[in-house]
Enzyme design. Sequence first.
Site, short mmCIF file in Angstrom:
data_model
loop_
_atom_site.label_atom_id
_atom_site.label_comp_id
_atom_site.label_asym_id
_atom_site.label_seq_id
_atom_site.Cartn_x
_atom_site.Cartn_y
_atom_site.Cartn_z
N ARG A 15 0.83 -1.20 0.00
CA ARG A 15 0.00 0.00 0.00
C ARG A 15 0.87 1.25 0.00
NH1 ARG A 15 -3.64 -1.45 5.16
NH2 ARG A 15 -1.62 -2.36 5.77
N LYS A 75 1.56 2.07 7.43
CA LYS A 75 1.92 1.30 8.62
C LYS A 75 2.89 2.07 9.50
CE LYS A 75 0.73 -2.19 9.63
NZ LYS A 75 -0.45 -2.51 10.48
N TYR A 94 -1.10 4.51 10.78
CA TYR A 94 -1.49 3.52 11.79
C TYR A 94 -0.27 3.27 12.68
CZ TYR A 94 -5.65 2.33 9.03
OH TYR A 94 -6.85 2.37 8.36
N HIS A 96 -0.71 1.76 16.38
CA HIS A 96 -0.98 0.64 17.29
C HIS A 96 0.11 0.56 18.37
CE1 HIS A 96 -4.24 -0.73 14.71
NE2 HIS A 96 -3.44 -0.65 13.67
N GLU A 118 -5.84 4.92 13.93
CA GLU A 118 -6.77 4.01 14.60
C GLU A 118 -7.45 4.61 15.83
OE1 GLU A 118 -2.74 3.18 16.52
OE2 GLU A 118 -3.49 3.58 14.50
#
Length: 367
Positions: A15, A75, A94, A96, A118
């Site tokens: 991506r 990411k 993102y 996390h 997120e």
Amino acid sequence: MTIGIPKEIKNNESRVGMTPAGVFELTKRHHTVYVQTTAGEGSGFSNSDYENVGAIILDSMQQVYQSSDMIVKVKEPIEEEYNLIQPHQIVFTYFHFASSETLTLAMLKSKAICIAYETVEDEDGTLPLLTPMSEVAGRMAIQQGAKYLEKPIKGRGVLLGGVPGVPPGKVLVLGAGVVGIQAAKMAAGLGAHVTILDVNMKRLRYVNDVMPSHVVTEFSNEFNVRKHIQTHDLIVGGVLIKGAKAPKLITKDMLKIMRPGTVLVDVAVDQGGCMETTKVTTHENPTFIVDDIVHYGVANMPGAVPYTSTLALTNVTLPYVLKLADKGWKQACQDDKPLARGLNIVEGEVVYNEISEAFGWENTSVN
């Protein structure tokens, strides 16, 4: 503002942080956009596609980071990127954080402004930037689970949809959120028998209203989980606690009461996983076996379908990118409460409580 789109370097991550259409919206507002060469190729976008909408192509990731006020990624940064991130630089991706203390410490040290897709949260509690990737991951969980149920890959040898005269496979979905509903929809479409568990009766009523009759709902508790894992072929973990580690709904001792070849797909893996034996895997080596149970733990599942995923992601991130670029992060977050909830780390300080709680930290700043 100068915006950088580096190439993703996580294993098998194809991506890209923004489509050419998104870049065009920035350049027509007179922002400067730097795109690392070939960053979009995995998603079907060439350098010329970006140049045609006003982007400047740079040769290296280092140049992109050095030249940009804001980095837009997909990411979380990995180790090779940690030292490239600059103080006061906005990193929008993102993250996390709750699943990686190493990443969290690195971003604290960088003194950057880390805004996590997120945890951007609307007033009604929905997570608009997580939703499209959860939709992709939920649907993919069934595609992948169906494949790994095949015997050559050590699965039970079950065809989820069955055939005339043979009953269909059984799918257990843990969580009736976005992931769970999309997984149930795909499994039902294949003809599988689906059981979906959740603690939220409002969600279970919704599922019961919109799903076909071979999708059944049940309240989630340990007794019901233990009961169903003994008879279901594919188990999908789709449990999310915003910004925090996922609860362990399936423990190691439970594997012994499952049938050999049962497949576990833990979509919560990037939040630590909702199955005790989960570990992060890659698209290159997606599965491992514990006690004859097949585990699938790919943390970037949507990366396997990058064209669909990149378009879906840019659709929802672009309005926030435009606000950040037009106003700067402080004013943008002051004007937009959902975006402000995306702030996780600001210039060496954790500002999202669930991260500190995940690591048992009291002092959340780095001097």
